[in-house]
Write a protein that holds these residues in place. Structure first.
Motif, PDB file in Angstrom:
ATOM      1  N   THR A  60      41.745  39.772  48.681  1.00  0.00           N
ATOM      2  CA  THR A  60      42.378  39.257  47.276  1.00  0.00           C
ATOM      3  C   THR A  60      42.383  37.708  47.245  1.00  0.00           C
ATOM      4  O   THR A  60      42.732  37.067  48.054  1.00  0.00           O
ATOM      5  N   TRP A  62      43.856  35.072  44.465  1.00  0.00           N
ATOM      6  CA  TRP A  62      44.814  34.806  43.254  1.00  0.00           C
ATOM      7  C   TRP A  62      44.131  33.875  42.229  1.00  0.00           C
ATOM      8  O   TRP A  62      44.266  33.863  40.938  1.00  0.00           O
ATOM      9  N   ILE A  65      40.840  35.349  39.833  1.00  0.00           N
ATOM     10  CA  ILE A  65      40.828  36.889  39.046  1.00  0.00           C
ATOM     11  C   ILE A  65      39.807  36.664  37.966  1.00  0.00           C
ATOM     12  O   ILE A  65      39.707  35.811  37.104  1.00  0.00           O
ATOM     13  N   MET A  66      39.132  37.902  37.603  1.00  0.00           N
ATOM     14  CA  MET A  66      38.147  38.284  36.422  1.00  0.00           C
ATOM     15  C   MET A  66      37.425  37.019  36.167  1.00  0.00           C
ATOM     16  O   MET A  66      37.146  36.521  35.049  1.00  0.00           O
ATOM     17  N   SER A  79      40.178  42.390  38.928  1.00  0.00           N
ATOM     18  CA  SER A  79      41.405  41.690  38.459  1.00  0.00           C
ATOM     19  C   SER A  79      42.205  41.344  39.372  1.00  0.00           C
ATOM     20  O   SER A  79      43.286  40.936  39.411  1.00  0.00           O
ATOM     21  N   LEU A  80      41.956  41.590  40.710  1.00  0.00           N
ATOM     22  CA  LEU A  80      42.683  40.926  41.870  1.00  0.00           C
ATOM     23  C   LEU A  80      41.844  40.020  42.411  1.00  0.00           C
ATOM     24  O   LEU A  80      42.195  39.703  43.717  1.00  0.00           O
ATOM     25  N   ARG A  82      38.919  40.169  43.671  1.00  0.00           N
ATOM     26  CA  ARG A  82      38.211  40.546  44.832  1.00  0.00           C
ATOM     27  C   ARG A  82      36.589  40.574  44.397  1.00  0.00           C
ATOM     28  O   ARG A  82      36.300  40.536  43.348  1.00  0.00           O
TER      29      ARG A  82
END
Lengths: 290, 542, 310
Positions: A60, A62, A65-66, A79-80, A82
Motif C-alpha cells: 500500500t 498512501w 491513491i487512485m 484506493s489503497l 496499490r
C-alpha cells in the motif's frame, strides 16, 4: 452378428489416430490456434509478472491513491495506492486456478453423473435427476455461509462451493445428450453385441459428448469467475489483500469514474474468455468434422 | 422468411427501440419536481416501525416523523417541548412531572392522553415485547424487575396524575433524561389502536400516529410514503405534504439517482468518490462530524492479550491515526486517542487523550517497538494476529492499513492477516469472543457520555473486548448516583482515564457522515446535526 | 397429455418435500441468528423473541410446525420485518416482491426469445459468415462482461450522462423505469438463446433427413419451414423453462443495481439477515416455479415431437 461388425466400422472408435486427426484439424484453424497462443502467453504473464515485479501486489502506498495509468503504474493504482498492473496478474493467476480447478471437478462429476443417468435410464435416472432437482433448490448464499462456518476459509473450499453448484447444469446437459446418443446405431449395436455398460459409457458415449461439453464448459467459466467474487464477499476463498479478476471487476464497477479500475481487469477477462471460447469452438469442430 | 426480410425486421426492431428511447423526456423531468413531495434515501429498509421494538437508525429516521415523545429536539439536537408543553423537576432530580399540550390528537383524531403515555412507557419494559432498548428505562423505578418478569407492568415509575399530567420517578438523577424522553422508543402510541390490531397495527391500513406524518404506503425494499398528519399540533408549520423514503443500500445507486434528480437527499455516499464529490458538489456535499467512535477490540479472553498490557499498548501506539484519517479514509474524521469523544456533552470530556498522542511519530514508533520487545515478541518469537472485520469497503481499507502499519513498525516480529466475514457471521464470532482483533464501533444514541462509558463496564453486552476493571465500574456507579453535575463529570473523567490505560480497545477515530442535499431543499441545517437525528418537518422545498 | 401432467405434478411432490426438508435444516444450522444486531440483546429479550418465533423448540418440532403452516398456506412471519407475514411481503397488494420480478422477467423473455432465436437461426444458416462470428463473439462477450458491469455502465451513460432514463427504482412500472433493467437482462440472456438456436440449427441441417430432402431437390425455404424449424426449436424450448425460472429468482444483481423491490433483493436480504422464514419461502417458490416450467417444457416437447411419449 455381421450387422454389428459393419456398424462398428461405420463409426470409428476413438483411437490414437483419431486424436491425431483432431489435432491436425485443430492446427489448421487459425482463430483457434491464435486463441491458444493468447492463453499460453497470458498464463505465463500471470506466473511471471508477480514474481519479477518491483512492487508487491499488496504494497500500500498512501501517497499514490487512485492514480490513473502512468509510467510508474501502467494500469494505475487502487484506493489503497496499490499497483493495479501487478494486482491484475496476480488476480489472473488466482482466477486461472479457480477456473481450472472448478471446471475440472464440474467436468468429471457432471459428465459421469449425467452419462450414467442418461444411459441407464429408468428408475435410476429418475432418482438421480430428482437428486439434482433437490440440490438445485438449495440457496447458494446459505450454502456458502454454512461452508465457511463449518470448515473455515480455504481456497480449496471455494472450488468445492463453485463446483458444487456448477456440476448440476452440466449433468443435466450431459444426460440430455446421452439420451440422444443412446439411440444412435453404433451404441445400440454395441449393446446388442454384449459390450459392458461401463465400456460403452467410457468408450462410446463420453467421447461423443465431448463436443457439447467443451463448448458448455467454456461458457460456464465466466460464471465461475463471477461466483468466486460473490464468495469473496462472504469471506470464502479469495480474501484481501489477495485478489481475483472477479473481485477486481466488481470493485471497478463500483466506481466507474475511476475507469482504469474496471478497464484493465475487464479487458483481460474478456480477451481470455474469448480465447477460451474460440479454442473450444475449434476443438468442437475438430472433434466432430461434419 | 428471406435473409433480407430477417435483416429488415431486426433493423426495424432496433430503430423502434431507439425511437422510443429518444422520445422519452429527460429523467430530470420524469422525477417529480413537486413542491409537495420530497424523496429521501434512508440507506436501508427499516426492519420495523413499531417504536417499542425498533433498534436501527433506519427505523429511527422514519419514527421521528411518525411519532413524537414527551420531549423533542431541534436541529442542533437541543431538547425542546414535544407532546408535553412543559415539565417540572423535583429538587433531588428524581421526579419529573410532564404536562401534555392541551387538545392534542392522534392522526385518527382521537385525543392523546396521559394514559397513552403510560401505555407507551410500559410497553417498553413489557417482558413480552422483548424490546432491545428497554435499557432506556433502566433508571425508572421498578423497571428492571418488570423487565425480568418479577413485577407487573403497572408498578413502573410512570403514573398518570390526570388526563394531562404524567409523573415519572427515577432511581438516580439523570441529566440526560429529557433527551431519553425524545427517543423514538418512548414515543407516544395510541393505546386503543395498538391493542385493537395487535402485531398488525403498524400496517399502513391500521396505523395511527402522533407525529408530523402518517404512513400511507410501505413496499419492502421499495419505498415508504409518508403523508402529512393534519391533526399534528404544529401541522401549520409542516411544509411538505408527502415524503418518499427509499431504502437504497448501494451507495453508487443512490448517488446515480441523486445525479438524475430522482433523490433530493442521499443517505451516505461512496467512500472512494469523496474527493470527486467534494469538487463536483461544493455546496451540496456535506461532511458532518458524528457522535460516534470507531475502534478495534483486543480479545481479552486470549492469554496473549490478557496477560500482556505492554503488548496492548504497543499495538495501540503503533497505529498512525493521522495517516488513517488523512490518507486512508480522508473524510474529515477526527483521530481518537481516548475512550470518549472530545465533542460529547459539548466538550465536557475533552482533553483525556493519551499523553503520547501529541508525541512526534518517530517517538511513538520507538516507544511502541520498545514495549513490543518488552512484551516478549520479536523476530525470533513473532506475534501472529488476525484482524476480523465485516465485509465493507471502508472496513477493508482500515484493516489493510492498520495491518500494514503494524507490519511496518514491528517488522518481522509480527505477522498480520485480515479476514472478512459476512455481517451476521461476524457478529456471532465477536459475541463469542472468537477473534484476535475485531473491528468495532459505537454511535451514540443521544448526546451523553453514558453512551461510551457503558461500553467498558464488566459484563456489558456491548463490551466486545470482554475487558473488566472493577475499579472503573465502581467510579461509574458513584458518578451515576451523584446529584452534583460537576462531581459526576469529575468522577467519569477519572474513570475513563483509569480504564483507557488498560488498552483493551484501540480507539481509532471519531466518525463523520457524508450526504448530498439538493439545493431545492431548504431548512435542513445538516452541519449542526452531529447525532444525525432528522425530522422531515424541518424541510422546505423551493 | 393431462394424465401426463398430473403424473408429473404428483412425482414432483416428493422432490419438493425433500427440498423443503433439506433447506429447512440447512438454514437452521447456519450460525448467526435473525435477532443478532450491532446492539446485543439482553438474554431475557432474546429468549422471549426466540419463543415468539418458536426457535426455542427442538428442531424437529419446529420442522413439523413449519410443515403444518405450509399446509395451511402460510409461509410464517418475517424475522427481519418483525411481525410481518411473509405472504404479504412476497405477494403484496400493490406492486412489489414477486410481482415486480414477474413483470421484469416476462418483458425480458418477450424481447429476448424472438431476438435470440432470430439471431441464432440466421447465424446458424450462415455458419462461418461474418454475421455468425459476430453472434458467437458477442455471446461470449456478454457472458464475459457480467450484468455487474453492463448495469452500472448503462446507468452511467444513458441515465446519469444523457439523462434519458431514471437511474433506478420501479416508478409505476412504467416504460422509462423498466427500460434499462430489461435491456440489461435481455443482453445477458439473449446471447445464450441465440447460441443454442445456432447450434441446434447447424445440427438439424446436418442431419440425414434434411440431407435427403435436399437431395430430393426440395427448395431451401420449404425445407427450413417444414422440416428444420420444429426439431431445431426443441433444445431452445428446454433452455427457456429453467431460464425463465432463473430470472424470476435470480435477477439479484440487476435488481440491486436498479434498486428494484423484487425477489432477488429480498433473497440477499433474507440470507444476510438470517430471515429463516423468508429464505424458506423464496426457496419453495423458486423450486415450484422450476418444477412448473419443467413440466410445461416437457408438455411442449410432447406437442412438438410426437416421437417422445411417456
Amino acid at each position: 452378428m455381421f450387422v454389428k461388425a459393419k456398424n462398428l466400422n461405420l463409426d470409428t472408435p476413438k483411437t490414437k489416430g483419431f486424436w491425431l486427426s483432431v489435432f491436425s484439424r485443430l492446427a489448421r484453424n487459425k482463430l483457434a490456434m491464435t486463441s491458444g497462443c493468447i492463453i499460453v502467453v497470458l498464463t505465463l504473464l500471470c506466473i511471471i509478472v508477480p514474481m519479477f515485479s518491483s512492487v508487491a501486489y499488496d504494497k500500500t502506498d498512501w501517497g499514490q491513491i487512485m492514480q490513473s495509468p502512468s509510467a510508474a503504474h501502467w494500469f494505475g493504482t487502487d484506493s489503497l495506492g496499490r499497483d493495479l498492473f501487478v494486482r491484475c496478474f496476480i488476480g489472473g493467476r488466482i482466477t486461472f486456478e479457480i477456473a481450472f480447478a472448478a471446471a475440472f471437478v464440474v467436468l468429471l462429476v457432471g459428465i459421469f453423473y449425467g452419462a450414467i443417468a442418461g444411459y441407464v435410464g429408468g428408475k435410476l435416472d429418475t432418482i438421480m435427476m430428482r437428486i439434482v432437482d433437490v440440490l438445485y433448490g438449495i440457496p447458494f448464499l446459505f450454502f456458502c455461509i454454512l461452508l465457511i462456518t463449518l470448515f473455515g476459509n480455504s481456497m480449496a473450499l471455494s472450488f468445492v462451493a463453485i463446483a458444487a453448484i456448477s456440476w448440476l447444469d452440466m449433468s443435466r446437459i450431459v444426460r440430455g445428450q446421452t439420451l440422444s446418443i443412446k439411440h444412435k446405431e453404433f451404441v445400440e449395436a454395441a449393446m446388442i453385441s454384449g459390450v459392458s455398460n461401463f465400456k460403452i459409457i467410457t468408450r462410446h458415449v463420453i467421447p461423443n459428448l465431448l463436443g457439447i461439453v467443451i463448448v458448455y464448459a467454456a461458457l460456464t467459466v465466466p460464471n465461475m469467475i463471477v461466483m468466486s467474487a460473490v464468495l469473496s464477499f462472504f469471506g470464502l476463498g479469495v480474501t484481501e489483500p489477495m485478489t481475483s479478476w472477479g473481485l477486481l471487476i466488481s470493485d471497478g464497477a463500483q466506481n466507474m469514474q475511476a475507469w482504469w479500475l474496471l478497464l484493465s481487469p475487464a479487458t483481460l477477462m474478456v480477451i481470455t474468455l474469448l480465447s477460451f471460447a474460440f479454442l473450444a469452438n475449434g476443438l468442437r469442430d475438430a472433434l466432430d468434422p461434419r | 422468411m428471406s435473409i433480407k426480410k430477417l435483416t429488415g425486421l431486426l433493423l426495424s426492431l432496433t430503430s423502434l427501440g431507439l425511437m422510443v428511447a429518444c422520445s422519452q423526456k429527460p429523467a430530470s423531468d420524469l422525477s417529480s419536481k413537486d413542491k409537495n413531495l420530497i424523496t429521501v434515501d434512508n440507506g436501508d429498509d427499516a426492519p420495523t416501525i413499531d417504536p417499542t421494538i425498533s433498534q436501527d437508525t433506519t427505523s429511527s429516521r422514519v419514527l421521528y416523523d411518525l411519532f413524537e415523545g414527551l420531549t423533542s429536539f431541534d436541529q442542533s439536537q437541543k431538547t425542546i417541548p414535544g407532546l408535553a408543553e412543559k415539565w417540572e423537576v423535583s429538587p433531588d432530580g428524581k421526579t419529573y412531572t410532564f404536562h401534555l399540550r392541551s387538545g392534542i390528537k392522534f392522526s385518527d383524531s382521537s385525543p392523546i392522553t396521559a394514559e397513552d403515555v403510560v401505555f407507551s412507557w410500559q410497553r417498553l419494559v413489557d417482558p413480552k415485547m422483548a424490546s432491545p432498548y428497554s435499557i432506556l428505562a433502566n433508571n425508572l423505578v421498578n423497571a428492571n424487575k418488570i423487565i425480568a418478569g418479577k413485577l407487573p407492568l403497572d408498578q413502573l415509575g410512570v403514573k398518570a396524575l390526570d388526563a394531562q399530567t404524567i409523573q415519572i420517578n427515577l432511581i438516580n438523577p439523570d441529566s440526560s433524561f429529557l433527551q431519553i424522553c425524545a427517543m423514538p422508543n418512548v414515543a407516544i402510541m395510541s393505546k386503543a389502536n395498538v391493542t385493537k390490531f395487535g402485531q398488525a397495527w403498524t400496517n399502513p391500513k391500521n396505523i395511527v400516529t402522533s407525529g408530523a406524518y402518517t404512513l400511507s404506503e410501505w413496499i419492502i425494499q421499495g419505498h415508504m410514503l409518508l403523508t402529512k398528519n393534519p391533526n399534528y399540533y404544529d401541522a401549520k408549520s409542516v411544509a411538505i405534504e408527502k415524503v418518499n423514503i427509499l431504502p437504497i443500500v448501494d451507495t453508487n445507486s443512490s448517488l446515480n439517482r441523486y445525479k438524475t434528480g430522482e433523490i433530493d437527499i442521499t443517505h451516505w455516499s461512496p467512500v472512494d468518490q469523496y474527493k470527486q464529490l467534494k469538487l463536483d458538489y461544493p455546496t451540496q456535499f456535506h461532511t458532518v462530524t458524528q457522535e460516534g467512535l470507531s475502534y478495534y477490540d483486543l480479545n481479552m479472553t486470549l492469554a496473549k492479550f490478557k496477560n500482556n498490557p505492554q503488548l496492548r499498548q504497543a499495538l495501540s501506539m503503533a497505529v498512525d491515526r493521522q495517516a488513517i484519517v488523512k490518507e486512508v479514509l480522508g473524510q474529515g474524521q477526527i483521530p481518537a486517542y481516548s475512550y470518549a469523544t472530545s465533542t460529547v456533552e459539548n466538550g465536557k470530556f475533552a482533553g483525556l487523550d493519551y499523553p503520547w498522542a501529541s508525541w512526534p511519530r518517530d517517538k511513538q514508533i520507538a516507544t511502541a517497538q520498545e514495549l513490543f520487545k518488552a512484551a516478549g515478541y520479536g523476530p525470533n518469537n513473532p506475534l501472529k494476529l488476525m484482524i476480523n472485520y465485516n465485509t465493507n469497503d471502508g472496513n477493508k481499507k482500515l484493516a489493510l492499513a492498520i495491518g500494514s502499519m503494524w507490519q511496518q513498525v514491528f517488522g518481522t516480529g509480527i505477522q498480520v492477516t485480515q479476514a472478512n466475514q459476512e455481517w451476521k457471521t461476524f457478529l456471532k464470532a465477536r459475541n463469542k469472543a472468537d477473534y484476535d482483533v475485531g473491528r468495532d464501533a459505537w454511535i451514540a444514541d443521544y448526546n451523553s457520555v453514558d453512551s461510551y462509558t457503558n461500553l467498558y463496564q464488566c459484563g456489558n453486552l456491548q463490551n466486545n473486548a470482554k475487558s473488566c476493571n472493577p475499579e472503573y465500574d465502581k467510579l461509574i456507579a458513584q458518578a451515576q448516583a451523584s446529584q452534583d453535575p460537576e462531581q459526576r463529570v469529575k468522577l467519569i473523567r477519572q474513570a475513563l482515564q483509569l480504564v483507557q490505560n488498560d488498552y483493551a480497545i484501540i480507539p481509532l477515530y471519531q466518525y463523520t457522515y457524508t450526504r448530498l442535499v439538493s439545493p431545492r431543499v431548504k431548512g435542513y441545517d445538516i452541519d449542526a446535526n452531529h447525532l444525525d437525528h432528522v425530522m422531515s418537518k424541518w424541510y422546505k422545498l423551493d | 397429455m393431462l394424465k401426463f401432467a398430473v403424473k408429473r405434478i404428483l412425482v414432483s411432490i416428493p422432490t419438493l418435500l425433500a427440498i423443503i426438508s433439506l433447506v429447512f435444516f440447512l438454514v437452521h444450522i447456519t450460525p448467526g441468528n435473525p435477532f443478532d444486531g450491532e446492539r446485543a440483546l439482553s438474554p431475557e429479550a432474546l429468549k422471549s423473541l426466540m419463543a415468539q418465533y418458536r426457535l426455542d423448540l427442538p428442531i424437529w418440532q419446529q420442522y413439523l410446525l413449519y410443515l403444518n403452516d405450509l399446509i395451511h398456506g402460510s409461509f410464517g412471519i418475517s424475522m427481519k420485518y418483525l411481525g410481518q407475514p411473509i405472504n404479504s411481503l412476497l405477494f403484496p397488494d400493490n406492486m412489489g416482491g414477486f410481482w415486480v420480478t414477474l413483470r421484469l422477467s416476462i418483458y425480458t423473455m418477450i424481447i429476448a426469445v424472438p431476438f435470440g432465436i432470430i439471431l441464432g437461426a440466421y447465424a446458424g444458416l450462415h455458419k462461418n459468415s461474418w454475421f455468425d462470428k459476430l453472434v458467437v463473439s458477442s455471446n461470449i462477450f456478454f457472458t464475459a462482461v457480467p450484468t455487474m458491469v453492463t448495469g452500472p455502465l448503462f446507468v452511467l451513460i444513458l441515465a446519469v450522462t444523457l439523462q434519458l432514463f431514471p437511474a433506478g427504482g420501479w416508478g409505476d412500472g412504467d416504460f422509462a423505469h423498466l427500460f434499462l433493467p430489461v435491456l440489461v437482462l435481455v443482453l445477458a440472456y439473449s446471447p445464450t438463446i441465440a447460441f443454442v438456436t445456432r447450434g441446434s440449427i447447424i445440427d438439424v441441417l446436418n442431419s440425414n433427413y434434411i440431407r435427403t430432402a435436399r437431395a430430393k431437390g426440395l427448395p431451401t425455404k420449404k425445407i427450413l419451414f417444414k422440416h428444420a424449424i420444429k426439431p431445431a426449436i426443441l433444445p431452445v424450448i428446454s433452455l427457456l423453462g429453467p431460464m425463465f425460472a432463473g430470472i424470476l429468482v435470480g435477477a439479484v444483481v440487476t435488481e440491486q443495481i436498479f434498486t428494484l423491490p423484487g425477489l432477488g433483493v429480498l433473497t440477499t436480504n433474507a440470507a444476510t439477515n438470517r430471515d429463516y422464514n423468508m429464505i424458506m419461502a423464496i426457496t419453495i417458490l423458486g423450486s415450484i416455479l422450476t418444477i412448473v416450467f419443467n413440466i410445461i417444457v416437457d408438455l411442449l416437447y410432447m406437442l412438438l415431437d410426437p416421437k417422445i411419449k411417456q
